[in-house]
Every structure is written in structure tokens, then in C-alpha cells.
Design an enzyme around this catalytic site. Structure first.
Site, PDB file in Angstrom:
ATOM      1  N   ASP A 245       0.818  -1.215   0.000  1.00  0.00           N
ATOM      2  CA  ASP A 245       0.000   0.000   0.000  1.00  0.00           C
ATOM      3  C   ASP A 245       0.857   1.272   0.000  1.00  0.00           C
ATOM      4  OD1 ASP A 245      -2.591   0.923  -0.098  1.00  0.00           O
ATOM      5  OD2 ASP A 245      -2.982   0.802   2.049  1.00  0.00           O
TER       6      ASP A 245
ATOM      7  N   ALA B 264      -3.809  10.275   6.842  1.00  0.00           N
ATOM      8  CA  ALA B 264      -2.807  10.569   5.811  1.00  0.00           C
ATOM      9  C   ALA B 264      -2.281   9.238   5.259  1.00  0.00           C
ATOM     10  CB  ALA B 264      -1.679  11.394   6.405  1.00  0.00           C
TER      11      ALA B 264
ATOM     12  N   ASN C 227       0.972   8.242   4.983  1.00  0.00           N
ATOM     13  CA  ASN C 227       2.327   7.781   5.315  1.00  0.00           C
ATOM     14  C   ASN C 227       2.360   6.633   6.324  1.00  0.00           C
ATOM     15  OD1 ASN C 227       1.459   9.502   7.329  1.00  0.00           O
ATOM     16  ND2 ASN C 227       3.508  10.310   7.729  1.00  0.00           N
TER      17      ASN C 227
ATOM     18  N   GLU D 289      -6.983   8.286   0.009  1.00  0.00           N
ATOM     19  CA  GLU D 289      -7.350   7.427  -1.137  1.00  0.00           C
ATOM     20  C   GLU D 289      -6.105   6.769  -1.735  1.00  0.00           C
ATOM     21  OE1 GLU D 289      -6.825  10.559  -1.730  1.00  0.00           O
ATOM     22  OE2 GLU D 289      -5.888  10.673  -3.708  1.00  0.00           O
TER      23      GLU D 289
ATOM     24  N   PRO E 181      -2.781  22.944   5.486  1.00  0.00           N
ATOM     25  CA  PRO E 181      -3.915  23.527   4.737  1.00  0.00           C
ATOM     26  C   PRO E 181      -5.199  22.712   4.882  1.00  0.00           C
ATOM     27  CG  PRO E 181      -1.939  23.485   3.369  1.00  0.00           C
ATOM     28  CD  PRO E 181      -1.604  22.742   4.626  1.00  0.00           C
TER      29      PRO E 181
ATOM     30  N   GLU F 110      -3.676  16.494  13.797  1.00  0.00           N
ATOM     31  CA  GLU F 110      -2.258  16.097  13.748  1.00  0.00           C
ATOM     32  C   GLU F 110      -1.745  16.502  12.374  1.00  0.00           C
ATOM     33  OE1 GLU F 110      -0.510  15.144  16.084  1.00  0.00           O
ATOM     34  OE2 GLU F 110      -1.834  14.264  17.578  1.00  0.00           O
TER      35      GLU F 110
ATOM     36  N   GLY G 138       1.219  18.957   9.797  1.00  0.00           N
ATOM     37  CA  GLY G 138       2.608  18.879   9.325  1.00  0.00           C
ATOM     38  C   GLY G 138       3.599  19.576  10.244  1.00  0.00           C
TER      39      GLY G 138
ATOM     40  N   CYS H 245       5.663  13.101   9.619  1.00  0.00           N
ATOM     41  CA  CYS H 245       5.280  14.456  10.031  1.00  0.00           C
ATOM     42  C   CYS H 245       6.230  15.063  11.055  1.00  0.00           C
ATOM     43  CB  CYS H 245       3.874  14.418  10.617  1.00  0.00           C
ATOM     44  SG  CYS H 245       3.720  13.178  11.907  1.00  0.00           S
TER      45      CYS H 245
ATOM     46  N   GLU I 143       7.607  22.312   4.591  1.00  0.00           N
ATOM     47  CA  GLU I 143       7.637  20.862   4.800  1.00  0.00           C
ATOM     48  C   GLU I 143       7.826  20.182   3.445  1.00  0.00           C
ATOM     49  OE1 GLU I 143       3.962  18.751   5.792  1.00  0.00           O
ATOM     50  OE2 GLU I 143       5.060  17.672   7.341  1.00  0.00           O
TER      51      GLU I 143
ATOM     52  N   GLY J 128      -1.130  21.800  14.864  1.00  0.00           N
ATOM     53  CA  GLY J 128      -2.314  21.063  15.296  1.00  0.00           C
ATOM     54  C   GLY J 128      -2.695  21.270  16.745  1.00  0.00           C
TER      55      GLY J 128
ATOM     56  N   GLU K  98      -2.767  12.613  20.724  1.00  0.00           N
ATOM     57  CA  GLU K  98      -3.048  11.195  20.523  1.00  0.00           C
ATOM     58  C   GLU K  98      -2.191  10.410  21.521  1.00  0.00           C
ATOM     59  OE1 GLU K  98      -2.707  10.804  16.035  1.00  0.00           O
ATOM     60  OE2 GLU K  98      -4.865  10.560  16.352  1.00  0.00           O
TER      61      GLU K  98
END
Ligand code: NDP
Length: 483
Positions: free
Chosen positions: A93, A150, A152, A178, A230, A249, A251, A283, A380, A453, A457
Site C-alpha cells: 500500500d 494521511a 504515510n 485514497e 492547509p 495532527e 505537518g 510528520c 515541509e 495542530g 493522541e
């Protein structure tokens, strides 16, 4: 196709398909091969997912916490038993080396589920004596929570959001990126196998528009997003309109400050981890490496030597240490930052070109003599590009490290522990390390300040972000009324 799931979505305990949704092709970044073909959620799918979560949540919340914990704990056992299979899917993936996905992605997700499975039954309210009367508090779930991930760390992100949400009696609708939709579907399937009631955890696929539909639905009480600044701004604004809770959470452009008394090998190892692990797509990476002038050239020489030994190649080969970037778009973006670094006068120490192992590879790259105003020190990049900046004094390093809109993470390397604590105390970042970098055990809160952010978590701190306190005043005598 190698990794085709039974359907695109997982709703109300079952696979769910609606082929009217836009086609999403999932590719393996190692070769570009299409490994699955899914459909984005239509409005009907979004509606079905939220309705199923809403239906399931009430009974789930009424369940004894230790029973909820037991189900989550069973899911942990399934994840650990199937570690190799899940790591393989995560590599397909994301394109991340199997040696990473075997130890970092699902294992970290399993730790989160295990931690919150144990923690949730220990949550209690307070009793507040008020003379004859008294009050008590109850910690209640929020209701239906939306998780948006995200690309990653797709499976880890799904687990990090599901664990505190579900353990405290919420239901969740999760939308993966996606680009990496497969791991979350596995998690949904595993939860059902572990005995979780249908509808408690649902997965829908789609792009930003699906995320936006979920985060503006009036039935949703909370949105937890892992993504870019963004996107975070948009989602936060949409959530605010509905007075929803949020966790963001986002960048970063985190500083890693290395003083000249630091253990050089450890500092270099950490700087490499902080820039090259997951091909730099993390991140919290320490992408601004501030090195004190006295050790700068020694640091750079040894860094170049060690970077030269990184083994890039087939992500499914257990020997491979470094894989491709996630997509062609990301490759173009990272290469354009490398070009900017050269153009703006940074000194290229190593790398600086596309890799020849495949179309999405970029060489691990180090720039030195980077100044604070250069683009590669401000934005970033989300790729394997380390910017080394030099500094002379502690005060200067702190001021320059803080001169950014971001505030996710920060690190300090020094043999002087008093200095380590003093410097960290002044850095504007939510998650910090002294003589370590990028370790994120579930026991420790993870999160950001400034534009990177809000909310936390992991750890006990996450409980605050998935529950609300109800206060109950109990009158024990006659009502004293002036009327
Ligand atoms: P994006 O911000 O592009 O996307 C994040 C998620 O939000 C995706 O699922 C995306 O869907 C979705 N989305 C996009 N627009 C909207 C919208 N208007 N409403 C609701 N959802 C929306 O981030 P990336 O996926 O590119 O991930 C990289 C970014 O994530 C980096 O900035 C990185 O720093 C950050 N990140 C932060 C972490 C942290 O814990 N602080 C950890 C990991 C990454 P789609 O992709 O389909 O458009």
C-alpha cells in the site's frame, strides 16, 4: 489484482460496494503496478456509514468497559498473529520497506489498541462533597467520531484514532487517504473477527470531498484528522461550524539541535532516522538539523559516509532499508525542493538526484550551509531531504528553531542534561526528545502546538479528546427557594 479487497467500504459489520463512486486505483509504489481498484463513497455510502455508527454507538457505550477492552485486546492478538501478512500489505500500500512495516506500522497500532483496552476500564468520575449535598462527574463518550488519515502511516493512524475512540464508547467512521486505502479495511475486518458489534467501526473510501462530507455531517460529534496544515485549516473550520470536537495532527518543520558535546554517532544516527526513515515521509521529522559550529565539518563528513551505506531497493526485500516515495506527484514535489536547495545556494553534501532503483526513488539527500530563509528550511518537504544549519550559541539556536509557524516536534542532543532540559523547555513544540528522536511510544502523549495542530493522541491525554464530562449535582435536602 494482488491486494483487491472484497469491496471498497466496510459498513455495519459488512463489506459494502457502490460502483457508482469514482474509481480509485491503488498502486504499489515499488513498481507502479495496480494492486486494487476501489470506488469512492457516494453520498449514499457516507450516509449509510454514519447511520450505522450512530445506531451501534449507544449499545457499545452501554457495554461494560472491561468487555469493550476485551474485544480490543482480541483484535491485538489477531494483529500480532498476522503480523507478517499485515506488514506485507502495508508495504504494498505504501512502498515502505518491509523491514520498517514489520516493526513500526501495525505493531505500533497494536500497542495503541492494547494500551487503551487496558486504560478504558480504569476511567472513573469524581465525587465532590458540598456539605450536605454533593456532586459527581461521569466521563461520557462523544458519540460518532470521524477519523481521516494521511498516507504515510495508514494502518497506524487508523489504530491510533480507533483505540482511544472505541475504548471509551464512541463509534467511528474512518476515511483513509485514497492513496493508501487497504490497511483500514483490514482493521475493520479484524474488529468484527474479535467480536466487535457491527457498526462500531466503519471504513469509507474517497478523496477530500468525502472527508468534507463526513466532517460536516450533523450526526458527527468529533473529527480527528492526520494531514497537512492547509487541510487541517479547512477541516477545523468546517468542524467549528457544527461545534464539533477536533484533534488535528498536521505537518511540521521540526528542529533537531545538536550541541558540540553530543555523542556524535548517536546524533548522526538520530538525524538520519529523523530524515530518511519512511523515505522522509514522517510528520515529526527533524528536518532542520542545527549543528554547533565546532563539530559541523566532522558531523557532515561522517553523516555523508553513513548515508552512503543506506541500502535502497525493492521494498519487499528484507535487506532493503530505503524505499520509494508514495506517488509520482510526491516525487515531483521533492525533486523540486532539491532543485530549490541548489538554486538558493545550499551546499549539497550527498544525494540530490532521483534514485535509479525505480521511478519513485529519491536519493537520501543532505544540504549544508542552509540558512533560515531558504525554502528548504521553511517548508515541509515530506521527502528524504535533510537541511543542516549551523549555530554558535544556545540562545541563537532556540530563537531560530522557534522561528516557524510549525510546532509539532523538536529534539536536542547534548551530554549536558541540564542544558538539554533548559533548551527543550524553551522550544515551541508539542512532542520533544532529548538524546533520541522520533520515538513515539503509546504511553507518551503525541501532538503539536502552533499551526501543527491541537489535541493529543496516545497516552492518558487522548482520553480527554474522546470523552466529555457530565456534572451531576445531588440535592440531599429540601430546596431553599426565595419564591
Ligand atoms: P492531506 O492533508 O492532503 O490529506 C489528509 C487527509 O485529509 C486525506 O485523507 C485527505 O483525503 C483528506 N482531506 C483532504 N481535503 C479534505 C477536506 N476538505 N475535508 C476533509 N478531509 C480532507 O495530507 P496527506 O495525505 O498528503 O499527508 C501528508 C501530510 O500529513 C503531511 O503534511 C504530514 O506532515 C501530515 N502528517 C501529520 C502527522 C501527525 O501526526 N502530525 C502524521 C502523518 C502525516 P485525500 O488524500 O483523499 O485527498
Amino acid at each position: 489484482m494482488k491486494a483487491q479487497p472484497k469491496a471498497s467500504h466496510f459498513i455495519d459489520g459488512k463489506w459494502h460496494e457502490d460502483s457508482a463512486g469514482e474509481v480509485i486505483e491503488v498502486t504499489y509504489p515499488g513498481t507502479g503496478e495496480v494492486i486494487a481498484r476501489l470506488h469512492a463513497a457516494t453520498p449514499a455510502v457516507v450516509d449509510a456509514a454514519i447511520a450505522s455508527a450512530e445506531r451501534a454507538q449507544k449499545d457499545w457505550a452501554r457495554m461494560q468497559p472491561v468487555e469493550r477492552g476485551r474485544i480490543l485486546r482480541r483484535a491485538v492478538d489477531i494483529i500480532r498473529d498476522r503480523g507478517a501478512e499485515l506488514a506485507h500489505l502495508e508495504t504494498l500500500d505504501t512502498g515502505k520497506p518491509i523491514q520498517e512495516t514489520e516493526v513500526a506500522d501495525w505493531p505500533s497500532g497494536a500497542d495503541a489498541l492494547e494500551y487503551f483496552a487496558g486504560l478504558a476500564p480504569t476511567l472513573t468520575g469524581e465525587t465532590i462533597p458540598l456539605g450536605g449535598d454533593f456532586a459527581y462527574t461521569i466521563r461520557e463518550p462523544l458519540g460518532v467520531c470521524v477519523g481521516i488519515g494521511a498516507w504515510n502511516y495508514p494502518s497506524q493512524i487508523a489504530c491510533w484514532k480507533a483505540a482511544p475512540a472505541l475504548s471509551t464508547g464512541n463509534a467511528m467512521v474512518f476515511k483513509p487517504s485514497e492513496i493508501t486505502p487497504l490497511g483500514a479495511l483490514k482493521l475493520a475486518e479484524i474488529f468484527i473477527e474479535a467480536g466487535m458489534p457491527a457498526g462500531v467501526f466503519n471504513v469509507v473510501q474517497g478523496r477530500g470531498a468525502v472527508g468534507a462530507a463526513l466532517s460536516t455531517d450533523p450526526r458527527v460529534a468529533k473529527v480527528s484528522l492526520t494531514g497537512s496544515v492547509p487541510t487541517g485549516e479547512k477541516v477545523y473550520a468546517a468542524a467549528a461550524a457544527g461545534m464539533k470536537h477536533v484533534t488535528m495532527e498536521l505537518g511540521g518543520k521540526s528542529p533537531l539541535i545538536i550541541f558540540d558535546d553530543a555523542d556524535l554517532e548517536s546524533a548522526i544516527g538520530a538525524a538520519m532516522l529523523a530524515n530518511f526513515y519512511s523515505s522522509g515521509q514522517i510528520c515529526s521529522n527533524g528536518t532542520r538539523v542545527f549543528v554547533q559550529k565546532g563539530i559541523k565539518e566532522r558531523f557532515l563528513a561522517r553523516l555523508a559516509e553513513r548515508t552512503g551505506t543506506i541500502l535502497a531497493g525493492d521494498p519487499l526485500d528484507p535487506a532493503t532499508q530505503f524505499g520509494p516515495l508514495i506517488t509520482a506527484d510526491q516525487h515531483v514535489k521533492v525533486m523540486s525542493y532539491i532543485a530549490k536547495g541548489k538554486e538558493e545556494g545550499a551546499r549539497l553534501i550527498c544525494g540530490g538526484a532521483a534514485g535509479n532503483e525505480g521511478p519513485l526513488f529519491v536519493q537520501p539527500t543532505v544540504f549544508a550551509d542552509v540558512t533560515d530563509s531558504m525554502t528548504i528550511a521553511r517548508e515541509e518537504i515530506f521527502g528524504p531531504v535533510m537541511a543542516v544549519l549551523d549555530f554558535e550559541t544556545e540562545e541563537e539556536a532556540i530563537a531560530r528553531a522557534n522561528d516557524t509557524q510549525f510546532g509539532l516536534a523538536a529534539g536536542v542532543f547534548t551530554a549536558d542534561l541540564a542544558r538539554g532540559h533548559r533548551v527543550i523547555g524553551q522550544l515551541e513544540a508539542g512532542t520533544c526528545w532529548i538524546n533520541a528522536y522520533n520515538l513515539t511510544p503509546v504511553e507518551m502523549p503525541f501532538g503539536a502546538v502552533k499551526a501543527s495542530g491541537l489535541g493529543r493522541e496516545n497516552s492518558k491525554a487522548a482520553i480527554e479528546h474522546y470523552t466529555q464530562v457530565k456534572s451531576v449535582y445531588v440535592g440531599m435536602g429540601p430546596v431553599d427557594s426565595p419564591y
